[in-house]
Structure formats: structure tokens, C-alpha cells
Design a protein around this motif. Sequence first.
Motif, PDB file in Angstrom:
ATOM      1  N   LYS A 197       0.819  -1.215   0.000  1.00  0.00           N
ATOM      2  CA  LYS A 197       0.000   0.000   0.000  1.00  0.00           C
ATOM      3  C   LYS A 197       0.851   1.263   0.000  1.00  0.00           C
ATOM      4  O   LYS A 197       0.642   2.186   0.805  1.00  0.00           O
ATOM      5  CB  LYS A 197      -0.956  -0.005   1.198  1.00  0.00           C
ATOM      6  CG  LYS A 197      -1.935  -1.176   1.181  1.00  0.00           C
ATOM      7  CD  LYS A 197      -2.879  -1.121   2.364  1.00  0.00           C
ATOM      8  CE  LYS A 197      -3.843  -2.309   2.356  1.00  0.00           C
ATOM      9  NZ  LYS A 197      -4.759  -2.296   3.526  1.00  0.00           N
ATOM     10  N   ILE A 198       1.796   1.339  -0.928  1.00  0.00           N
ATOM     11  CA  ILE A 198       2.671   2.521  -1.031  1.00  0.00           C
ATOM     12  C   ILE A 198       1.937   3.596  -1.827  1.00  0.00           C
ATOM     13  O   ILE A 198       1.545   3.358  -2.986  1.00  0.00           O
ATOM     14  CB  ILE A 198       3.993   2.157  -1.717  1.00  0.00           C
ATOM     15  CG1 ILE A 198       4.664   0.955  -1.034  1.00  0.00           C
ATOM     16  CG2 ILE A 198       4.937   3.364  -1.725  1.00  0.00           C
ATOM     17  CD1 ILE A 198       5.809   0.373  -1.832  1.00  0.00           C
ATOM     18  N   GLU A 199       1.770   4.775  -1.215  1.00  0.00           N
ATOM     19  CA  GLU A 199       1.029   5.865  -1.863  1.00  0.00           C
ATOM     20  C   GLU A 199       1.662   7.203  -1.501  1.00  0.00           C
ATOM     21  O   GLU A 199       2.361   7.316  -0.496  1.00  0.00           O
ATOM     22  CB  GLU A 199      -0.421   5.880  -1.388  1.00  0.00           C
ATOM     23  CG  GLU A 199      -1.209   4.613  -1.655  1.00  0.00           C
ATOM     24  CD  GLU A 199      -2.603   4.675  -1.055  1.00  0.00           C
ATOM     25  OE1 GLU A 199      -3.570   4.415  -1.788  1.00  0.00           O
ATOM     26  OE2 GLU A 199      -2.709   5.002   0.143  1.00  0.00           O
ATOM     27  N   TYR A 200       1.391   8.214  -2.334  1.00  0.00           N
ATOM     28  CA  TYR A 200       1.814   9.575  -1.993  1.00  0.00           C
ATOM     29  C   TYR A 200       0.728  10.553  -2.394  1.00  0.00           C
ATOM     30  O   TYR A 200      -0.173  10.243  -3.183  1.00  0.00           O
ATOM     31  CB  TYR A 200       3.136   9.936  -2.683  1.00  0.00           C
ATOM     32  CG  TYR A 200       2.977  10.395  -4.115  1.00  0.00           C
ATOM     33  CD1 TYR A 200       2.947  11.756  -4.428  1.00  0.00           C
ATOM     34  CD2 TYR A 200       2.813   9.480  -5.160  1.00  0.00           C
ATOM     35  CE1 TYR A 200       2.781  12.188  -5.737  1.00  0.00           C
ATOM     36  CE2 TYR A 200       2.655   9.893  -6.464  1.00  0.00           C
ATOM     37  CZ  TYR A 200       2.635  11.258  -6.749  1.00  0.00           C
ATOM     38  OH  TYR A 200       2.460  11.678  -8.045  1.00  0.00           O
ATOM     39  N   ARG A 201       0.800  11.769  -1.820  1.00  0.00           N
ATOM     40  CA  ARG A 201      -0.090  12.846  -2.240  1.00  0.00           C
ATOM     41  C   ARG A 201       0.613  14.186  -2.050  1.00  0.00           C
ATOM     42  O   ARG A 201       1.466  14.346  -1.164  1.00  0.00           O
ATOM     43  CB  ARG A 201      -1.392  12.832  -1.462  1.00  0.00           C
ATOM     44  CG  ARG A 201      -1.273  13.193   0.012  1.00  0.00           C
ATOM     45  CD  ARG A 201      -2.646  13.164   0.685  1.00  0.00           C
ATOM     46  NE  ARG A 201      -2.547  13.407   2.121  1.00  0.00           N
ATOM     47  CZ  ARG A 201      -3.573  13.323   2.947  1.00  0.00           C
ATOM     48  NH1 ARG A 201      -4.774  12.994   2.481  1.00  0.00           N
ATOM     49  NH2 ARG A 201      -3.431  13.563   4.239  1.00  0.00           N
TER      50      ARG A 201
END
Length: 204
Positions: A197-201
Amino acid sequence: MLRVLAVLVCAAGLATTQQVDWQPLFDGKSLAGWRETPFTGKGPVKVEGGSLVLGYGSPMTGVTRAGEALPKTNYELRYEAARKGGGDFFATVTFPVADSHCTLVTGGWGGDIVGLSSIDGWDASENETRQYFTFETGRWYAIRVRVTPDRISAWIDEQRVVDVGIEGRTIGLRHGETKLMAPLGFASYNTMGVIRKIEYRVIR
């Protein structure tokens, strides 16, 4: 009519300050957008059960982002990670900070030190970001990093473990092969780690 226009302008202004939706960096199925980090003595890397699996290395195993460019500031990165075996860091992440990079160490120096490497040339074990955190083998942890022009913050689950001002300070990477993880990478040290679940914003 003027009142309607005022409302619309106000709404547009509010929209520009909102955070952008989280963007995935890992599809849970393959290494698409990633490559194995060419550490000396690296262990096996595979995708299994929706997770990146970093096998035991001698000493390090890792993956480095090979996809699109990422923000250098005003962003957040989040992921989930677990130590499946071994006793050292298992999901240490290197990330952009303006024109440099920094590393959030998770469970280094024998398994329980958390902090940033490096600040003004001092590693996580030596600077003011050093914290002690007990990681349970097999348990998943939610990790989040926030980078702004004047600050780096990090959380494990809901506990803030790093909150340090960086304006006017030298941010860089620990000596050695850590530079191979830039611009974004994960590593384990003689330990099996799993990451998902690697995410960025972007934040504004």
C-alpha cells in the motif's frame, strides 16, 4: 448575482488549498515502476500476497523507484510494513527533500531505533530525531512521512515519531550504498521485510 459570484470564488479558493488524493506507487502485483536496488550482497526481492518482499541480504536488500518523478517537497508518503524475520531495519525509506534526500530508519541499530539520516551530517542514532520503538515481528505498521520546505514529520500508526525543523540545515544521506535508494527506495538490513500500500499525495 454578485453574491453567487462571491460564493463561487470562495469555493474555488478553498479547493486550491485541499490535499490531492492519494496516488498509488505499487500495484501489489509486480515490480512495475520499481527495480531491485543493486546493493552489494543483496538478497532476493519478490512480490507475494500483494506485498513487496525484501529477503535477507548481506547486509542490505532493497527496491528503488524507477517510475515517474515524485514531488521534492510539500508531499506525504505512506505505506504499511512488517518485519517478518531478523532483528534490524525492515522498511527503511529514502525520499526526496528539496534538492537532496533523507532516510527514515525504522528499527535500525539492533532493531529499535527510529529517526532520520542524516541531519547536519549526523545519523539517526546520533541526532535529535532518534526515538526508540518496539516493533513486533509479523505485525503490520502504518508509516507516514510528511515533507515541507521547513519540516519533516513521520508517524508510525498514529504515533508521531519525527517532527524536526530543517530550514537552514543540511539534509543528506548516510555514507555508503544508501545513495542507491534515491530518489525513493525501501531497504532491509539482514532482515526480511514486507511492504504494501505505497502511496503519496501532494499537500498545499
